[in-house]
Design a protein around this motif. Structure first.
Motif, mmCIF file in Angstrom:
data_model
loop_
_atom_site.group_PDB
_atom_site.id
_atom_site.type_symbol
_atom_site.label_atom_id
_atom_site.label_comp_id
_atom_site.label_asym_id
_atom_site.label_seq_id
_atom_site.Cartn_x
_atom_site.Cartn_y
_atom_site.Cartn_z
ATOM 1 N N TYR A 22 0.824 -1.211 0.000
ATOM 2 C CA TYR A 22 0.000 0.000 0.000
ATOM 3 C C TYR A 22 0.856 1.258 0.000
ATOM 4 O O TYR A 22 2.033 1.211 0.354
ATOM 5 C CB TYR A 22 -0.997 0.008 1.163
ATOM 6 C CG TYR A 22 -0.449 0.166 2.565
ATOM 7 C CD1 TYR A 22 0.001 -0.942 3.281
ATOM 8 C CD2 TYR A 22 -0.436 1.398 3.192
ATOM 9 C CE1 TYR A 22 0.455 -0.803 4.584
ATOM 10 C CE2 TYR A 22 0.015 1.540 4.504
ATOM 11 C CZ TYR A 22 0.466 0.437 5.186
ATOM 12 O OH TYR A 22 0.913 0.565 6.482
ATOM 13 N N GLY A 57 -2.293 -0.244 10.370
ATOM 14 C CA GLY A 57 -3.336 0.063 11.345
ATOM 15 C C GLY A 57 -2.760 0.678 12.603
ATOM 16 O O GLY A 57 -1.596 0.417 12.958
ATOM 17 N N HIS A 58 -3.553 1.491 13.249
ATOM 18 C CA HIS A 58 -3.054 2.229 14.425
ATOM 19 C C HIS A 58 -4.190 2.802 15.263
ATOM 20 O O HIS A 58 -5.302 2.987 14.769
ATOM 21 C CB HIS A 58 -2.170 3.387 13.947
ATOM 22 C CG HIS A 58 -2.856 4.296 12.973
ATOM 23 N ND1 HIS A 58 -2.791 4.118 11.603
ATOM 24 C CD2 HIS A 58 -3.670 5.370 13.155
ATOM 25 C CE1 HIS A 58 -3.509 5.033 11.010
ATOM 26 N NE2 HIS A 58 -4.070 5.810 11.917
ATOM 27 N N GLU A 67 -11.454 10.283 12.745
ATOM 28 C CA GLU A 67 -10.952 10.376 11.374
ATOM 29 C C GLU A 67 -12.100 10.091 10.417
ATOM 30 O O GLU A 67 -12.995 9.290 10.731
ATOM 31 C CB GLU A 67 -9.818 9.357 11.173
ATOM 32 C CG GLU A 67 -9.155 9.415 9.805
ATOM 33 C CD GLU A 67 -7.739 8.833 9.815
ATOM 34 O OE1 GLU A 67 -7.202 8.555 10.914
ATOM 35 O OE2 GLU A 67 -7.184 8.666 8.723
ATOM 36 N N TYR A 69 -12.938 8.806 6.476
ATOM 37 C CA TYR A 69 -12.468 8.236 5.212
ATOM 38 C C TYR A 69 -13.584 8.363 4.177
ATOM 39 O O TYR A 69 -14.754 8.133 4.498
ATOM 40 C CB TYR A 69 -12.155 6.738 5.365
ATOM 41 C CG TYR A 69 -10.811 6.424 5.959
ATOM 42 C CD1 TYR A 69 -10.591 6.547 7.326
ATOM 43 C CD2 TYR A 69 -9.763 5.979 5.159
ATOM 44 C CE1 TYR A 69 -9.352 6.231 7.877
ATOM 45 C CE2 TYR A 69 -8.534 5.659 5.708
ATOM 46 C CZ TYR A 69 -8.329 5.792 7.055
ATOM 47 O OH TYR A 69 -7.113 5.472 7.595
ATOM 48 N N HIS A 106 -7.826 1.650 13.643
ATOM 49 C CA HIS A 106 -8.401 1.423 12.313
ATOM 50 C C HIS A 106 -7.360 0.901 11.329
ATOM 51 O O HIS A 106 -6.195 1.285 11.379
ATOM 52 C CB HIS A 106 -9.054 2.707 11.778
ATOM 53 C CG HIS A 106 -8.246 3.939 12.046
ATOM 54 N ND1 HIS A 106 -8.145 4.498 13.289
ATOM 55 C CD2 HIS A 106 -7.495 4.710 11.229
ATOM 56 C CE1 HIS A 106 -7.369 5.561 13.242
ATOM 57 N NE2 HIS A 106 -6.941 5.707 12.002
ATOM 58 N N PHE A 120 -8.601 10.495 3.263
ATOM 59 C CA PHE A 120 -8.756 10.531 4.727
ATOM 60 C C PHE A 120 -8.460 11.933 5.249
ATOM 61 O O PHE A 120 -7.708 12.695 4.628
ATOM 62 C CB PHE A 120 -7.830 9.510 5.395
ATOM 63 C CG PHE A 120 -6.368 9.733 5.068
ATOM 64 C CD1 PHE A 120 -5.617 10.665 5.763
ATOM 65 C CD2 PHE A 120 -5.770 9.026 4.038
ATOM 66 C CE1 PHE A 120 -4.283 10.886 5.436
ATOM 67 C CE2 PHE A 120 -4.434 9.238 3.710
ATOM 68 C CZ PHE A 120 -3.690 10.177 4.411
ATOM 69 N N HIS A 128 0.216 9.080 15.385
ATOM 70 C CA HIS A 128 -0.027 7.665 15.113
ATOM 71 C C HIS A 128 0.662 6.802 16.169
ATOM 72 O O HIS A 128 1.870 6.876 16.324
ATOM 73 C CB HIS A 128 0.495 7.280 13.727
ATOM 74 C CG HIS A 128 -0.242 7.919 12.602
ATOM 75 N ND1 HIS A 128 0.032 9.190 12.164
ATOM 76 C CD2 HIS A 128 -1.263 7.470 11.840
ATOM 77 C CE1 HIS A 128 -0.793 9.495 11.170
ATOM 78 N NE2 HIS A 128 -1.592 8.470 10.951
ATOM 79 N N TYR A 130 1.542 3.267 16.467
ATOM 80 C CA TYR A 130 1.628 1.969 15.781
ATOM 81 C C TYR A 130 2.021 0.854 16.749
ATOM 82 O O TYR A 130 1.772 -0.310 16.503
ATOM 83 C CB TYR A 130 2.652 2.035 14.646
ATOM 84 C CG TYR A 130 2.205 2.892 13.493
ATOM 85 C CD1 TYR A 130 1.193 2.469 12.637
ATOM 86 C CD2 TYR A 130 2.788 4.140 13.256
ATOM 87 C CE1 TYR A 130 0.772 3.256 11.583
ATOM 88 C CE2 TYR A 130 2.376 4.936 12.208
ATOM 89 C CZ TYR A 130 1.374 4.494 11.376
ATOM 90 O OH TYR A 130 0.955 5.280 10.337
HETATM 91 O O1 PA5 Z 1 -4.232 8.373 9.254
HETATM 92 C C1 PA5 Z 1 -4.740 7.388 8.733
HETATM 93 O O2 PA5 Z 1 -5.511 6.632 9.335
HETATM 94 C C2 PA5 Z 1 -4.364 7.044 7.297
HETATM 95 O O3 PA5 Z 1 -3.739 8.088 6.684
HETATM 96 C C3 PA5 Z 1 -3.416 5.876 7.357
HETATM 97 O O4 PA5 Z 1 -2.212 6.369 7.932
HETATM 98 C C4 PA5 Z 1 -3.151 5.214 6.034
HETATM 99 O O5 PA5 Z 1 -4.318 4.624 5.552
HETATM 100 C C5 PA5 Z 1 -2.107 4.107 6.177
HETATM 101 O O6 PA5 Z 1 -2.354 3.274 7.271
HETATM 102 P P1 PA5 Z 1 -1.275 3.095 8.398
HETATM 103 O O7 PA5 Z 1 -0.890 4.478 8.885
HETATM 104 O O8 PA5 Z 1 -1.954 2.314 9.477
HETATM 105 O O9 PA5 Z 1 -0.089 2.389 7.817
#
Ligand code: PA5
Ligand code: NI
Length: 162
Positions: A22, A57-58, A67, A69, A106, A120, A128, A130
């Protein structure tokens, strides 16, 4: 993504192929509460074993930040959960708005044959986290069974001290 896909052998085999699962393109704004971070996420089609390609995801570092989408293209699901143990898996289809409420982790999953493309937007100060997902995973996984997407329990999920 190490440890996130259930089929560790299939994951290890894929690492040699140097595949991009991705991509995220973000308009960077100052990381302050009044700002809005926004961009495009593209999850390519494919599977690791039976499990569809997905984002890491985080949770947000500031847990109670939401958030939005907006799905532009493709077919997918948003897998979500709270620290308290609630979970939810919602559909992503072109034209759908998906709201991730405050405190929900998510992850988007591409269950279709083409790119899953979403726009988004989230608060500038959200950040974030993680690490929590890296350690405990998501409670639910999305896998292909008899040609269809199915939500299953993640047998490896385990709670960590927060
Ligand atoms: O902030 C968000 O939720 C998105 O921009 C995500 O960062 C994006 O879909 C990529 O996912 P991830 O950050 O979990 O790698
Ligand atoms: Ni987010």
């Amino acid at each position: 993504m190490k440890g996130q896909y259930l089929d560790e052998q299939a994951y290890a085999a894929m690492l040699n192929q140097d595949l991009v699962l991705y991509e995220v393109y973000e308009i960077k704004r100052p990381e302050s509460a009044g700002e809005l971070m926004h961009g495009i996420s593209i999850v390519h089609p494919g599977k690791v074993g039976d499990e569809y390609f997905m984002t890491k995801g985080h949770f947000h570092t500031v847990l109670d930040t939401a958030e939005v989408y907006y799905c532009l293209k493709g077919q997918g699901t948003m897998v979500m959960e709270t620290p308290e143990g609630d979970w939810s898996v919602k559909e992503l289809r072109p034209g759908c708005v998906l709201y991730v409420p405050p405190c929900w982790a998510h992850r988007s999953v591409n269950i279709g044959q083409q790119d899953l493309v979403t726009f988004f937007v989230y608060p500038g100060n959200a950040g974030h986290d993680y690490g929590t997902i890296e350690q405990q995973g998501f409670r639910k996984l999305v896998v292909e069974r008899d040609g269809r997407a199915q939500v299953i329990d993640n047998p490896r999920w385990h709670a960590i001290e927060r």
